[in-house]
Scaffold this active site. Structure first.
Site, mmCIF file in Angstrom:
data_model
loop_
_atom_site.group_PDB
_atom_site.id
_atom_site.type_symbol
_atom_site.label_atom_id
_atom_site.label_comp_id
_atom_site.label_asym_id
_atom_site.label_seq_id
_atom_site.Cartn_x
_atom_site.Cartn_y
_atom_site.Cartn_z
ATOM 1 N N TYR A 14 69.262 1.486 32.022
ATOM 2 C CA TYR A 14 70.042 2.420 31.203
ATOM 3 C C TYR A 14 71.411 1.831 30.835
ATOM 4 O O TYR A 14 72.080 2.341 29.939
ATOM 5 C CB TYR A 14 70.255 3.763 31.918
ATOM 6 C CG TYR A 14 68.992 4.523 32.260
ATOM 7 C CD1 TYR A 14 67.742 4.102 31.804
ATOM 8 C CD2 TYR A 14 69.037 5.664 33.038
ATOM 9 C CE1 TYR A 14 66.585 4.794 32.130
ATOM 10 C CE2 TYR A 14 67.884 6.364 33.364
ATOM 11 C CZ TYR A 14 66.667 5.913 32.911
ATOM 12 O OH TYR A 14 65.520 6.607 33.242
ATOM 13 N N HIS A 51 60.792 0.949 38.551
ATOM 14 C CA HIS A 51 60.869 1.781 37.338
ATOM 15 C C HIS A 51 59.496 1.958 36.670
ATOM 16 O O HIS A 51 59.143 3.048 36.232
ATOM 17 C CB HIS A 51 61.864 1.154 36.364
ATOM 18 C CG HIS A 51 62.433 2.105 35.368
ATOM 19 N ND1 HIS A 51 63.694 1.966 34.837
ATOM 20 C CD2 HIS A 51 61.922 3.207 34.788
ATOM 21 C CE1 HIS A 51 63.916 2.942 33.976
ATOM 22 N NE2 HIS A 51 62.854 3.706 33.921
HETATM 23 N N1 LIG Z 1 61.351 6.870 35.034
HETATM 24 C C1 LIG Z 1 61.273 6.815 33.728
HETATM 25 O O1 LIG Z 1 60.540 5.991 33.157
HETATM 26 C C2 LIG Z 1 62.067 7.759 32.905
HETATM 27 C C3 LIG Z 1 61.805 7.913 31.535
HETATM 28 C C4 LIG Z 1 62.569 8.821 30.817
HETATM 29 C C5 LIG Z 1 63.540 9.561 31.472
HETATM 30 N N2 LIG Z 1 63.801 9.385 32.807
HETATM 31 C C6 LIG Z 1 64.855 10.141 33.527
HETATM 32 O O2 LIG Z 1 64.613 11.531 33.338
HETATM 33 C C7 LIG Z 1 65.749 12.122 32.719
HETATM 34 C C8 LIG Z 1 65.318 13.258 31.820
HETATM 35 O O3 LIG Z 1 64.417 12.801 30.822
HETATM 36 P P1 LIG Z 1 64.821 12.646 29.286
HETATM 37 O O4 LIG Z 1 66.279 12.399 29.199
HETATM 38 O O5 LIG Z 1 63.916 11.649 28.697
HETATM 39 O O6 LIG Z 1 64.401 14.035 28.653
HETATM 40 P P2 LIG Z 1 64.848 15.569 28.828
HETATM 41 O O7 LIG Z 1 65.867 15.734 29.888
HETATM 42 O O8 LIG Z 1 63.596 16.367 28.936
HETATM 43 O O9 LIG Z 1 65.452 15.891 27.397
HETATM 44 C C9 LIG Z 1 66.672 15.355 26.965
HETATM 45 C C10 LIG Z 1 66.863 15.777 25.528
HETATM 46 O O10 LIG Z 1 66.880 17.212 25.439
HETATM 47 C C11 LIG Z 1 68.099 17.663 24.895
HETATM 48 N N3 LIG Z 1 68.489 18.869 25.651
HETATM 49 C C12 LIG Z 1 68.901 18.902 26.940
HETATM 50 N N4 LIG Z 1 69.125 20.184 27.323
HETATM 51 C C13 LIG Z 1 68.842 20.959 26.249
HETATM 52 C C14 LIG Z 1 68.894 22.356 26.030
HETATM 53 N N5 LIG Z 1 69.280 23.208 27.002
HETATM 54 N N6 LIG Z 1 68.519 22.832 24.798
HETATM 55 C C15 LIG Z 1 68.120 21.987 23.828
HETATM 56 N N7 LIG Z 1 68.055 20.646 23.979
HETATM 57 C C16 LIG Z 1 68.415 20.138 25.193
HETATM 58 C C17 LIG Z 1 69.084 16.521 25.050
HETATM 59 O O11 LIG Z 1 70.038 16.532 24.010
HETATM 60 P P3 LIG Z 1 71.624 16.235 24.199
HETATM 61 O O12 LIG Z 1 71.768 15.167 25.233
HETATM 62 O O13 LIG Z 1 72.033 15.782 22.821
HETATM 63 O O14 LIG Z 1 72.271 17.532 24.600
HETATM 64 C C18 LIG Z 1 68.168 15.306 24.932
HETATM 65 O O15 LIG Z 1 67.918 15.015 23.570
HETATM 66 C C19 LIG Z 1 66.387 10.939 31.969
HETATM 67 O O16 LIG Z 1 67.679 11.198 31.537
HETATM 68 C C20 LIG Z 1 66.251 9.851 32.999
HETATM 69 O O17 LIG Z 1 67.231 9.987 34.006
HETATM 70 C C21 LIG Z 1 63.053 8.502 33.520
#
Ligand SMILES: NC(=O)c1ccc[n+]([C@@H]2O[C@H](COP(=O)([O-])OP(=O)(O)OC[C@H]3O[C@@H](n4cnc5c(N)ncnc54)[C@H](OP(=O)(O)O)[C@@H]3O)[C@@H](O)[C@H]2O)c1
Length: 276
Positions: A52, A108
């Site tokens: 990241y 990862h």
């Molecule tokens: N291990 C892996 O391979 C892997 C892969 C992906 C993610 N991850 C981890 O999991 C975490 C979460 O996954 P993710 O970031 O992919 O997806 P997520 O948390 O499901 O969604 C994030 C997205 O949703 C938006 N959002 C957040 N809260 C919201 C709300 N209350 N209403 C409307 N939209 C909202 C955010 O926008 P804004 O930020 O613009 O507010 C962003 O675009 C990551 O940050 C990371 O730490 C791990």
């Protein structure tokens, strides 16, 4: 109302908060600001990764928070494979984060084409024995990968962080996790990468019934399904909105209706293909 415990105990005995904050797609400066907001809001688990590029920002936010190091559960993940490479990456992550240990460290992706994930897993087991990490896990592992590391090292991962949301709820993997004392952590919990989850009738009906937003209903479903959940947002109001999920409860009918949204199709990368 049955309140969810705020932590679960991993197979090593380490307690992990049930609910945390994700930092994918945020740079160092953005991560510092967002993680400071998250910690001030109440989140106590922060999820980052070498890939990241924001471990410095995350470390600065923890330092600026005024919280003691043991009040924040820090997770990072390593992309590179190979015993020595994993050990070196861990040292570099510790330096960037400004800490002498991680609470959880994950491989990862399994990267089966590279075929070094068993020795990489052994490096995590040794790092745990050395006290550099308190708990050891993996991410994006399938049943086949989990079974192989357990068979070849004698130790199952404590946790597997995988794509998990109502459109892709991974029922078979979660059964395997339960049988092997592996905690499930959901990435992409809001399922925003495809489809219109926020507008699904099962979600909007529950949101109306409980006086909550669609995002809160989806996150709460994920928690009540027994998972550790780590939503990401850079938007302060959403960081706070997403935190307000611990004080209401979805009914069995709500949960069942949301379960029925499962398509069995990933929105993110395929563990058999990523990084090969
Ligand atoms: N291990 C892996 O391979 C892997 C892969 C992906 C993610 N991850 C981890 O999991 C975490 C979460 O996954 P993710 O970031 O992919 O997806 P997520 O948390 O499901 O969604 C994030 C997205 O949703 C938006 N959002 C957040 N809260 C919201 C709300 N209350 N209403 C409307 N939209 C909202 C955010 O926008 P804004 O930020 O613009 O507010 C962003 O675009 C990551 O940050 C990371 O730490 C791990």
């Amino acid at each position: 109302m049955t309140r969810l415990s705020t932590a679960i105990t991993l197979s090593s005995g380490v307690e992990i908060p049930r609910y945390g904050y994700g930092t994918f797609r945020i740079d160092d400066d953005g991560a510092q600001a967002a993680v400071e907001t998250a910690l001030a809001t109440g989140y106590r688990l922060v999820d980052t990764a070498v890939g990241y590029g924001n471990e410095v920002g995350v470390g600065r936010a923890v330092a600026a928070s005024g919280l003691a190091r043991d009040e924040v559960f820090l997770t990072s993940k390593v992309w590179e494979h190979g015993y020595d490479d994993v050990k070196r990456n861990l040292q570099e992550s510790l330096e960037r984060l400004g800490t002498d240990h991680l609470d959880l460290y994950l491989l990862h992706w399994p990267r089966p084409g590279v075929d070094k994930y068993v020795e990489s897993w052994q490096a995590l087991l040794d790092a745990r024995a050395e006290g550099l990490i308190r708990s050891a896990g993996v991410s994006n592992f399938t049943v086949e990968h989990l079974a192989r590391v357990e068979a070849e090292t004698g130790a199952a991962p404590e946790l597997n962080q995988v794509e998990l949301h109502p459109y892709f709820s991974q029922p078979d993997l979660r059964v395997y996790h339960a049988e092997h004392a592996i905690a499930t952590e959901s990435w992409g919990p809001l399922g925003l990468r495809g489809g219109d989850l926020f507008d699904e009738p099962a979600v909007t009906a529950a949101a109306e019934a409980h006086g909550r937003t669609a995002a809160q209903v989806i996150l709460r479903w994920n928690l009540q399904r027994g998972n550790v959940v780590i939503p990401k947002s850079v938007t302060p109001d959403r960081i706070r909105e997403n935190w307000e999920v611990l004080d209401f409860e979805l009914s069995q009918a709500d949960l069942d209706a949301i379960d029925a949204l499962d398509t069995g199709e990933r929105q993110g990368g395929d563990p058999l293909e990523v990084g090969n």
